[in-house]
Write an enzyme that holds these catalytic residues in place. Structure first.
Site, PDB file in Angstrom:
ATOM      1  N   LEU A  17       8.901  11.846  -3.383  1.00 41.15           N
ATOM      2  CA  LEU A  17       9.719  12.777  -2.562  1.00 41.15           C
ATOM      3  C   LEU A  17       9.308  13.097  -1.197  1.00 41.15           C
ATOM      4  CD1 LEU A  17       9.783  15.729  -4.973  1.00 41.15           C
ATOM      5  CD2 LEU A  17      11.438  14.148  -4.697  1.00 41.15           C
ATOM      6  N   GLY A  20       3.591  12.872   1.920  1.00 43.24           N
ATOM      7  CA  GLY A  20       2.958  12.518   3.088  1.00 43.24           C
ATOM      8  C   GLY A  20       3.695  12.740   4.359  1.00 43.24           C
ATOM      9  N   GLU A 143      -3.303  16.216   0.990  1.00 40.69           N
ATOM     10  CA  GLU A 143      -2.279  15.616   0.064  1.00 40.69           C
ATOM     11  C   GLU A 143      -2.971  15.363  -1.222  1.00 40.69           C
ATOM     12  OE1 GLU A 143       1.042  12.100  -0.235  1.00 40.69           O
ATOM     13  OE2 GLU A 143       0.130  12.649   1.763  1.00 40.69           O
ATOM     14  N   PRO A 193      14.540  22.062 -12.851  1.00 44.68           N
ATOM     15  CA  PRO A 193      13.182  21.336 -12.733  1.00 44.68           C
ATOM     16  C   PRO A 193      12.252  21.914 -11.827  1.00 44.68           C
ATOM     17  CG  PRO A 193      15.303  19.970 -12.692  1.00 44.68           C
ATOM     18  CD  PRO A 193      15.569  21.457 -12.427  1.00 44.68           C
ATOM     19  N   GLN A 195      11.485  25.044 -11.449  1.00 47.72           N
ATOM     20  CA  GLN A 195      11.018  26.349 -12.334  1.00 47.72           C
ATOM     21  C   GLN A 195       9.949  25.777 -13.233  1.00 47.72           C
ATOM     22  OE1 GLN A 195      13.784  28.824 -14.031  1.00 47.72           O
ATOM     23  NE2 GLN A 195      15.420  28.415 -12.555  1.00 47.72           N
ATOM     24  N   CYS A 386      -2.817 -11.895  11.695  1.00 45.82           N
ATOM     25  CA  CYS A 386      -3.829 -12.319  10.659  1.00 45.82           C
ATOM     26  C   CYS A 386      -3.680 -13.583  10.067  1.00 45.82           C
ATOM     27  CB  CYS A 386      -4.191 -11.137   9.630  1.00 45.82           C
ATOM     28  SG  CYS A 386      -5.451 -10.867   8.807  1.00 45.82           S
ATOM     29  N   GLU A 410      -9.289 -21.126   2.518  1.00 50.63           N
ATOM     30  CA  GLU A 410      -8.807 -20.114   1.764  1.00 50.63           C
ATOM     31  C   GLU A 410      -7.742 -21.046   0.628  1.00 50.63           C
ATOM     32  OE1 GLU A 410      -6.569 -16.023   1.213  1.00 50.63           O
ATOM     33  OE2 GLU A 410      -6.667 -17.064   3.321  1.00 50.63           O
ATOM     34  N   HIS A 512      -5.188  -6.695  13.262  1.00 51.32           N
ATOM     35  CA  HIS A 512      -3.708  -6.020  13.039  1.00 51.32           C
ATOM     36  C   HIS A 512      -3.279  -4.825  14.010  1.00 51.32           C
ATOM     37  CE1 HIS A 512      -3.514  -7.356   8.603  1.00 51.32           C
ATOM     38  NE2 HIS A 512      -4.765  -7.435   8.824  1.00 51.32           N
ATOM     39  N   GLU A 514      -0.722  -3.474  14.680  1.00 45.80           N
ATOM     40  CA  GLU A 514       0.468  -2.574  13.851  1.00 45.80           C
ATOM     41  C   GLU A 514      -0.241  -1.074  13.413  1.00 45.80           C
ATOM     42  OE1 GLU A 514      -0.715  -5.178   9.924  1.00 45.80           O
ATOM     43  OE2 GLU A 514      -0.574  -5.220  12.376  1.00 45.80           O
TER      44      GLU A 514
END
Length: 539
Positions: A17, A20, A143, A193, A195, A386, A410, A512, A514
Site C-alpha cells: 500500500l 514507506g 515503519e 476491510p 474496520q 559495479c 567470479e 553504486h 544511485e
C-alpha cells in the site's frame, strides 16, 4: 525539545500500500516544519539483513554509508529527507533473535526462561529507541513491515503497545495505513476491510490514532464519518491517500489532507511553522514538464521486477529533472539473458544511452558484455555500475587487447586472464552475509576525466557492495590500449573508475552512485550521463 516523540506506521488489509512512501512524505513535511526527523524500518523476516536475498524477493538491497545492507525503503527515506541513514534505521527479526540468543549464551539471562515477552519485545523496544536516544532527532518514524494479523509481525505490534504505555500518549502515536476498495458492481467504496483491519490491530492492544486510507476514488465525508465511528478515531484523523501521478506528489497530497498537522496535534507539538516545499515543487515542475525526452536502456538480469533497480530508476528521475537537463527519461528494460551479439543491434538500436546494471553470478553476463561492445563501437553513452563496470573491463580486454579468454574469477575461477579478480582479503571468506566490501569508500579522481567534470572535486566518497575488483596486473595494458583509470581508492590503490577518452561518454564505476541520489541533490554522475544521452539524441 527534551524528549523524542515516536510515530509508528502499520499496514492493514493488503501489502504494497506504500507505508514507506507515506512515512517518507510525513517525515518530509515535519522536516519542512523545522523538526529533526528520521525514519526506521522494522522487517519481520528472519534473515539478519537483505544482503543474501535474491532481488526477486524484496527488490534491491540498499546500502548505507556505514555498510549496512538494508531494505529498499531506506532509499526512499534518504531520497525524501536528503539525510543519510545507518544500520540503526533497519531492524529485522533475525537480528533481534540473534542478539537475544547471543545474550543468553553469554549468561545475561542466567536463571531466567528466555521468552518472546519480555525478552524479544524488550530487544525490539531498545532497537526502536536507539535513534531517539542519540538526542539528534525530535521525531522518529518507525515503519513496521508486513500486514497487521501476520504471525511474523505480532512481537513488533506488542512492542509498540508496550512503548505507548511506557512513553505516554503524547509521545507515541500509531498511524494505520489501510485500503478502502471500490467495488465496481456495487458502484461504491467499501469500509469493511478497514474496520476488520483496525479490529485486528485493537485485539493486540493497539488503537490507531490516525487512519490513512488508500483509495482509487475520493473518500466522501460520509465515509470518513463512518470510518471514524467504527474505528474509534476522530473524523479529522481519517486521511485519504489517492493514487498519485508520481510518488513525489505524495508530500503535497498529505499536506493538503493535513496529515502532518494531525500528527503534531496528537504529539502536542507546535504547528506554527508551515512547510516550505518550494525547492521540492520546483523539482516536480521540471519532472512533469520536461522540454525533451530520451530513452535509456537498462541491461540487467532481474528486469522482471523493476524494484530490483529502484535506486537507479529514481536516480534517472532526479537527473532528468535537474535544472541543466529538464528531460523525461524513458527506460527500455533489457534482459541480459536474452541479449546476444547476434541480436544486440535489434535490442539496443535507437537508444540514447545504456546502463549496464549491478548483479552477482554468471547468469546473463555474456549479454551484458554484448551490450558493452555495441555501445563502445557505436559511440552510445554508457554507464556501467559495479558488475556493469567489470563487464566493460572484460569486453575491452577481449575485443581490444585480444585476450579472448578474459573474464572474472567470479564466473570462472581458473580463467587464464582474470582481469577481474577476488580481493586478497576475500579469499579466505566462507560466510556470505555481510562479508563484502561494503559502505562508503574514498575515491581520488584524475582531473582530466569526465567524472571529474561531473563531480567538480578530486576526492569523493561512494558506497560499495562487491567482492571482486579490477585486477591491477592488467592496468598498464588496459590503459595503453585506451581504457584509462579515472579514479582509485587512495589507501588501497584499487581502481574505482574506468573511462575511454576516445568515446563521447563511456564510464564504468565499481561503486553504486544511485544510492546517493536524492530529490534535492541529483547524483552528478547520473546528471552527466543523462546530459550525454540528451546530446546524443540531438545528433
Amino acid at each position: 525539545m527534551n524528549n523524542t516523540k515516536y510515530v509508528f506506521v502499520t499496514g492493514g488489509v493488503t501489502s504494497s500500500l506504500g507505508k514507506g512512501i507515506i512515512a517518507a512524505s510525513l517525515a518530509k513535511l515535519l522536516q519542512e516544519r523545522g523538526y529533526s526527523v528520521t525514519i526506521q524500518k522494522l522487517d519481520p523476516y528472519i534473515n539478519i539483513d537483505p544482503g543474501t536475498l535474491n532481488p526477486y524477493e524484496h527488490g534491491e538491497c540498499y546500502v548505507t554509508d556505514d555498510g549496512a545492507e538494508t531494505d529498499l525503503d531506506l532509499g526512499h527515506y534518504e531520497r525524501y529527507l536528503n539525510i543519510p541513514t545507518s544500520q540503526a534505521n533497519n531492524v529485522t527479526t533475525g537480528r533481534i533473535y540473534q542478539s537475544v540468543i547471543n545474550k543468553e549464551r553469554k549468561g545475561e539471562f542466567l536463571g531466567k526462561t528466555v521468552q518472546v515477552i519480555p525478552h524479544i519485545t524488550d530487544e525490539i523496544k531498545n532497537r526502536i529507541q536507539i535513534l531517539g536516544n542519540t538526542g539528534d532527532y525530535d521525531i522518529v518514524i518507525t515503519e513496521i513491515g508486513g500486514t497487521v494479523g501476520d504471525i511474523e509481525s505480532l512481537p513488533y505490534i506488542e512492542a509498540v503497545r508496550q512503548l505507548q504505555w511506557d512513553l505516554g500518549e503524547d509521545n507515541a502515536i500509531v498511524i494505520h495505513l489501510t485500503l478502502v476498495p471500490y467495488l465496481a458492481a456495487a458502484g461504491e467504496l467499501k469500509t469493511k476491510p478497514t474496520q476488520h483491519s483496525v479490529k485486528t490491530l485493537m485485539q493486540s492492544g493497539v488503537k490507531p490514532d490516525i487512519l490513512v486510507c488508500r483509495s482509487e476514488h475520493e473518500i466522501s465525508d460520509d465515509i470518513k464519518r463512518k470510518l471514524a465511528l467504527f474505528c474509534n478515531v476522530k473524523k479529522q484523523n481519517v486521511i485519504q491517500s489517492l493514487d498519485a501521478e508520481t510518488i513525489y506528489d505524495v508530500p503535497n497530497l498529505m499536506f493538503k489532507e493535513g496529515l502532518d498537522y494531525v500528527v503534531l496535534d496528537k504529539l502536542n507539538l507546535s504547528t506554527r511553522k508551515q512547510p516550505n516545499l518550494k525547492t521540492w515543487n520546483k523539482f516536480l515542475e521540471r519532472h512533469k514538464n520536461p522540454t525533451s525526452s530520451i530513452e535509456i536502456g537498462l541491461v540487467g538480469k532481474y528486469v522482471e521486477l523493476h524494484d530490483s533497480y529502484k535506486s537507479i530508476t529514481e536516480a534517472f528521475i532526479h537527473a532528468g529533472a535537474a535544472a541543466s537537463n529538464k528531460t523525461k527519461v524513458n527506460v527500455r528494460w533489457i534482459h541480459s539473458e536474452e541479449l546476444t551479439p547476434e541480436n544486440a543491434v535489434k535490442q539496443l538500436e535507437g537508444l540514447n544511452g545504456v546502463l549496464v546494471a549491478p548483479g552477482f553470478g554468471d547468469r546473463g553476463i555474456e549479454g551484458k558484455i554484448a551490450a558493452v561492445q555495441y555501445v563502445r563501437e557505436n559511440n552510445i553513452p554508457f554507464l556501467g555500475i559495479c558488475l556493469g563496470m567489470q563487464m566493460a573491463v572484460i569486453e575491452f580486454a577481449r575485443n581490444v587487447l585480444g585476450l579472448k579468454d578474459a573474464n572474472s574469477t567470479e564466473m570462472n575461477p581458473k580463467v587464464p586472464h582474470p582481469v577481474i579478480n577476488l580481493m586478497e582479503e576475500q579469499k579466505d571468506v566462507t560466510e556470505k552475509g555481510g562479508t563484502m566490501r561494503l559502505g562508503a569508500w574514498d575515491c581520488q579522481l584524475t582531473q582530466d576525466s569526465k567524472v571529474f567534470q561531473a563531480y567538480k572535486e578530486e576526492l569523493i566518497s561512494e558506497r560499495h557492495r562487491h567482492r571482486y575488483e579490477y585486477n591491477n596486473d592488467y592496468k598498464e595494458q588496459l590503459e595503453n590500449a585506451g581504457m584509462k583509470t579515472a579514479g582509485v581508492n587512495p589507501k588501497t590503490g584499487l581502481v574505482e573508475i574506468v573511462e575511454i577518452d576516445s568515446h563521447p561518454w563511456f564510464v564504468g564505476v565499481q561503486y553504486h552512485p544511485e544510492y546517493k541520489s536524492t530529490v534535492l541533490n541529483p547524483h552528478p554522475l547520473f546528471v552527466g550521463f543523462i546530459k550525454a544521452a540528451l546530446k546524443q539524441s540531438k545528433k
